[in-house]
Motif scaffolding. Structure first.
Motif, short mmCIF file in Angstrom:
data_model
loop_
_atom_site.label_atom_id
_atom_site.label_comp_id
_atom_site.label_asym_id
_atom_site.label_seq_id
_atom_site.Cartn_x
_atom_site.Cartn_y
_atom_site.Cartn_z
N GLY A 73 0.82 -1.21 0.00
CA GLY A 73 0.00 0.00 0.00
C GLY A 73 0.85 1.25 0.00
O GLY A 73 0.59 2.21 -0.74
N ASP A 74 1.91 1.25 0.80
CA ASP A 74 2.84 2.38 0.84
C ASP A 74 3.55 2.55 -0.50
O ASP A 74 3.79 3.67 -0.95
CB ASP A 74 3.85 2.17 1.97
CG ASP A 74 4.72 3.38 2.21
OD1 ASP A 74 4.17 4.45 2.51
OD2 ASP A 74 5.95 3.26 2.08
N MET A 75 3.87 1.43 -1.15
CA MET A 75 4.55 1.50 -2.45
C MET A 75 3.65 2.14 -3.51
O MET A 75 4.10 2.97 -4.31
CB MET A 75 4.95 0.09 -2.91
CG MET A 75 6.12 -0.50 -2.15
SD MET A 75 6.49 -2.18 -2.74
CE MET A 75 7.94 -2.56 -1.74
N VAL A 76 2.38 1.77 -3.52
CA VAL A 76 1.44 2.35 -4.49
C VAL A 76 1.33 3.85 -4.27
O VAL A 76 1.37 4.65 -5.22
CB VAL A 76 0.05 1.68 -4.35
CG1 VAL A 76 -0.98 2.41 -5.20
CG2 VAL A 76 0.12 0.21 -4.79
N LEU A 112 2.29 7.11 -6.80
CA LEU A 112 1.35 8.17 -7.20
C LEU A 112 1.87 9.56 -6.84
O LEU A 112 1.81 10.49 -7.65
CB LEU A 112 0.00 7.92 -6.54
CG LEU A 112 -0.76 6.66 -7.00
CD1 LEU A 112 -2.00 6.44 -6.15
CD2 LEU A 112 -1.14 6.77 -8.48
N LEU A 113 2.39 9.70 -5.62
CA LEU A 113 2.93 11.00 -5.20
C LEU A 113 4.17 11.36 -6.02
O LEU A 113 4.36 12.53 -6.40
CB LEU A 113 3.27 10.99 -3.72
CG LEU A 113 2.10 10.90 -2.74
CD1 LEU A 113 2.61 10.86 -1.30
CD2 LEU A 113 1.16 12.08 -2.91
N ALA A 114 5.01 10.37 -6.30
CA ALA A 114 6.19 10.62 -7.11
C ALA A 114 5.80 11.07 -8.51
O ALA A 114 6.45 11.96 -9.10
CB ALA A 114 7.06 9.37 -7.19
N ILE A 134 3.51 -3.13 -11.44
CA ILE A 134 4.21 -3.98 -10.47
C ILE A 134 3.60 -3.81 -9.08
O ILE A 134 3.28 -4.79 -8.39
CB ILE A 134 5.71 -3.63 -10.45
CG1 ILE A 134 6.33 -3.85 -11.83
CG2 ILE A 134 6.44 -4.46 -9.38
CD1 ILE A 134 7.75 -3.32 -11.96
N ASP A 135 3.43 -2.54 -8.65
CA ASP A 135 2.93 -2.28 -7.30
C ASP A 135 1.53 -2.85 -7.09
O ASP A 135 1.23 -3.46 -6.05
CB ASP A 135 2.90 -0.77 -7.03
CG ASP A 135 4.29 -0.16 -6.97
OD1 ASP A 135 5.25 -0.92 -6.76
OD2 ASP A 135 4.41 1.06 -7.13
N LEU A 136 0.66 -2.65 -8.07
CA LEU A 136 -0.72 -3.12 -7.93
C LEU A 136 -0.80 -4.64 -7.99
O LEU A 136 -1.67 -5.25 -7.35
CB LEU A 136 -1.61 -2.48 -9.01
CG LEU A 136 -1.87 -0.98 -8.84
CD1 LEU A 136 -2.66 -0.43 -10.03
CD2 LEU A 136 -2.63 -0.70 -7.54
N ALA A 137 0.10 -5.26 -8.77
CA ALA A 137 0.13 -6.73 -8.79
C ALA A 137 0.52 -7.27 -7.43
O ALA A 137 -0.10 -8.21 -6.90
CB ALA A 137 1.11 -7.21 -9.86
N LEU A 138 1.53 -6.65 -6.82
CA LEU A 138 1.96 -7.08 -5.48
C LEU A 138 0.87 -6.79 -4.45
O LEU A 138 0.59 -7.62 -3.57
CB LEU A 138 3.25 -6.35 -5.09
CG LEU A 138 4.50 -6.70 -5.93
CD1 LEU A 138 5.66 -5.78 -5.57
CD2 LEU A 138 4.90 -8.15 -5.73
N PHE A 139 0.24 -5.63 -4.57
CA PHE A 139 -0.83 -5.27 -3.63
C PHE A 139 -2.03 -6.21 -3.79
O PHE A 139 -2.60 -6.69 -2.81
CB PHE A 139 -1.27 -3.82 -3.86
CG PHE A 139 -2.36 -3.36 -2.94
CD1 PHE A 139 -2.08 -3.01 -1.63
CD2 PHE A 139 -3.67 -3.28 -3.38
CE1 PHE A 139 -3.09 -2.60 -0.77
CE2 PHE A 139 -4.69 -2.86 -2.54
CZ PHE A 139 -4.39 -2.53 -1.22
N PHE A 169 5.51 1.38 -13.05
CA PHE A 169 5.66 1.10 -11.61
C PHE A 169 4.35 0.61 -11.01
O PHE A 169 4.34 -0.30 -10.17
CB PHE A 169 6.13 2.35 -10.87
CG PHE A 169 7.53 2.77 -11.20
CD1 PHE A 169 8.47 1.84 -11.62
CD2 PHE A 169 7.93 4.09 -11.09
CE1 PHE A 169 9.77 2.21 -11.93
CE2 PHE A 169 9.23 4.48 -11.39
CZ PHE A 169 10.16 3.54 -11.81
N LEU A 170 3.23 1.20 -11.44
CA LEU A 170 1.93 0.82 -10.87
C LEU A 170 1.54 -0.61 -11.23
O LEU A 170 0.89 -1.30 -10.43
CB LEU A 170 0.84 1.78 -11.32
CG LEU A 170 0.72 3.10 -10.55
CD1 LEU A 170 -0.40 3.95 -11.13
CD2 LEU A 170 0.49 2.85 -9.06
#
Length: 636
Positions: free
Chosen positions: A387-390, A394-396, A421-426, A418-419
């Motif tokens: 969740g922190d990665m996602v 977005l902020l970046a 990867i992040d959303l797949a992990l999330f 990036f999303l």
């Protein structure tokens, strides 16, 4: 001249390299403790412990190893090291620094600001959840090595873990400067041990090195897409702690963190994971705890001791990060005032917050008692991290476009990559919600409610006070026409609204019928940058009839010290003798009411938070014997 410059150049280069190496060594202990202890439980969680274990086959081992390798490369090396670490707020990193940077470029757009603000607060909430889970799972996984070395000690795992955790939190008030000097060398030994164990076990099954090829990760998804997707929920454990690279950037800078990552941490982690994979392929029974079973029997107890030290260091970094984030959130107005103690005379960043410390300790111990093993606790781990990665992505993205001036197309492509990867992990971790993933969600929801309530409640309180106050200029004119008795000395009235008359001043005038010879209205403002230089700290404005207006500017990581910084007023023509100066502070008593801007239960919550906040005297380091508090009742 040429010979002199050429002879000086190698020396300066050598000094620079020595300094970089020393910083990189220190970064090992502060930055990489969390991600460095992930080999303790990641492979075990993938194949043996998780609620959705991956079938133990040759192809699956190759697929998992390839996924772990490329997760480390894409998430840590590319996303964080290559891109996110460049989005610094004047050298500082972390979710709150990134939030302040993103907010600065959305001035005038209230809707976007609200959205970004919510994202940033959610990211901070996930950090707190991670801050509770990391010490619990790390220390538990290290102490569980006792079960491998001496199965009869199984019943002692939880008590020993609780004892280690208690000692860890108890020593926080003593400061970490002395212990911190040992962190780097200990982690150097730890990562060297990871690499050696990995190399020895890779020799058992050298074919495992074929998994360096990303084809095996692709084949894993192509042949067993659902199994591979579910496995991502455990693979993410290998990259937990990646956000620490960005959060601790202000302490070391980019170069030492990158040097430590590429020079030692990444190679050691990859070698160890592949060593565990080789061991599992060589002997499938070792899956019950592949990390400890990599070591020869004589090495088990020393390895358990080293692992425990490494997990304590990992936990220490998270706890220190929680103190830092809490101070930033407090300065930016998202948390009530809390006591902050400085544990080092030389390093400003070393702070201790008693309330945060003991709340974290209770939370960590509750998790250890509630879950009982690192395997069960791992189900709760991934949600907070991913969740922190996602949110960071977005902020970046906002910073890439708004601050760096990238085009929407360029920003969109990178953020989308990036999303994915992040959303797949999330998404894979969402499957673990029934098995423990609900814990960080619950922790995050509670903290989000507290932070949002405090922020909105403070805005509501200031609005109420502003609506009931008088405009300053007419008041000063009236004091000139109908002067009250003026007494010698300086009176400083703390006020958040420099354009109005502070309630404390009105009460003082009403009850004591006097004003001091010099009346100073002091407003403290916290900016969206980490630090503000002393030259820009103070603004002094002379008004009529002995009135002055002072504005103090602080960054969100600055140390607030009003008496110290008031000495700067002499540079602006205002001499203040400390022993002839009194501080007047409003002491509001709040009452909740129905049919207000906030729900009644949230008003009651805000009132409770307000009553338990640290005093302004402590917060601003005011001399207690020079402070006068004047009460007022405010109905929200």
């Amino acid at each position: 001249m040429e010979s002199a410059s050429s002879s000086a150049s190698p020396e300066s280069t050598t000094q620079h390299k020595t300094r970089m190496t020393a910083l990189a060594l220190t970064a090992l202990g502060v930055v990489y403790g969390d991600i460095g202890t992930s080999p303790l439980y990641t492979m075990k969680e993938v194949f043996a412990v998780s609620p959705h274990p991956v079938p133990l086959t040759h192809d699956n081992v190759f697929g998992i190893l390839s996924l772990i390798l490329w997760a480390l490369i894409l998430v840590v090396s590319v996303k964080y090291v290559a891109f996110v670490m460049r989005a610094d707020n004047r050298g500082e990193g972390g979710i709150m620094a990134l939030l302040a940077l993103a907010m600065r470029n959305l001035a005038g757009d209230a809707r976007k600001q609200t959205t970004i603000l919510l994202l940033g607060i959610l990211g901070a909430c996930m950090f707190y959840a991670d801050g509770m889970i990391t010490p619990a799972i790390s220390v538990l996984s290290a102490v569980e090595g006792l079960e491998v070395a001496a199965p009869a000690l199984h019943s002692m795992i939880v008590p020993i873990t609780l004892l280690v955790i208690f000692i860890l939190f108890w020593v926080q008030s003593k400061g970490t400067a002395l212990v911190g000097a040992m962190f780097g060398p200990i982690m150097l030994v730890w990562f060297s041990t990871l690499a050696v164990l990995g190399i020895v076990n890779i020799a058992l099954e050298p074919s495992v090195l074929q998994a360096l090829n990303p084809y095996y990760a692709y084949q894993f998804f192509a042949v067993s897409p659902w199994v591979a997707f579910v496995a991502l929920g455990s693979v993410v454990l290998a990259v937990t702690g990646a956000e620490a690279l960005y959060a601790d950037m202000g302490h070391f800078g980019r170069k030492p963190i990158r040097l430590a990552w590429f020079g030692l941490v990444l190679p050691a982690l990859v070698i160890n994971y592949f060593g565990q994979g080789a061991l599992i392929l060589h002997d499938a029974s070792t899956i019950k705890n592949p990390f400890y079973l990599m070591a020869p029997e004589w090495m088990l107890f020393p390895l358990i001791a080293l692992a425990t030290l490494a997990t304590v260091i990992a936990s220490q970094a998270v706890i220190s990060g929680a103190f830092s984030v809490s101070r930033q959130a407090q300065q930016l107005g998202f948390l009530p005032r809390m006591q902050i103690l400085h544990t080092s005379e030389n390093q400003q960043g070393q702070i201790y917050m008693p309330r945060i410390n003991w709340i974290l300790m209770i939370g960590v111990m509750a998790l250890v008692l509630g879950f009982g093993s690192s395997g069960d606790l791992a189900a709760a781990y991934g949600i907070a991290v991913t969740g922190d990665m996602v949110i960071t992505t977005l902020l970046a993205g906002v910073v890439f476009h708004g601050v760096w001036g990238w085009s929407l197309w360029r920003t969109g492509v990178l953020v989308a990559m990036f999303l994915v990867i992040d959303l797949a992990l999330f998404g894979a971790n969402v499957l673990k919600i029934p098995d423990g993933g609900w814990v960080p969600i619950l922790i995050g929801a509670v903290i989000l409610t507290l932070m949002a309530t405090w922020k909105q409640g403070r805005d509501l309180l200031l609005s109420r006070l502003r609506s009931e106050s008088m405009a300053l200029e007419p008041f000063i004119e009236a004091m000139g026409k109908y002067p009250p008795t003026r007494v010698p000395g300086n009176a400083i009235f703390m006020t958040p609204d420099a354009s109005g008359v502070p309630h404390a001043m009105l009460h003082n005038l009403k009850h004591n019928k006097v004003l001091h010879e010099r009346v100073i209205l002091l407003t403290v403002k916290t900016g969206d940058i980490p630090y503000i230089a002393e030259d820009n700290r103070i603004e002094v404005e002379a008004l009529e009839h002995g009135f002055w207006r002072i504005t103090m500017h602080y960054g969100f990581k600055d140390d607030l010290d009003i008496p110290r910084d008031l000495e700067l007023s002499s540079q602006h023509g205002l001499e203040l003798e400390s022993m002839d100066t009194s501080y007047f502070i409003g002491k509001e008593t709040l009452f909740a009411r129905r049919a207000s801007a906030m729900a009644y239960w949230r008003e009651k919550l805000f009132v409770g938070l307000f009553r338990n906040a640290d005093s302004a005297t402590n917060h601003f380091k005011l001399p207690p014997n020079r402070v006068v508090e004047l009460g007022a009742q405010v109905t929200l």
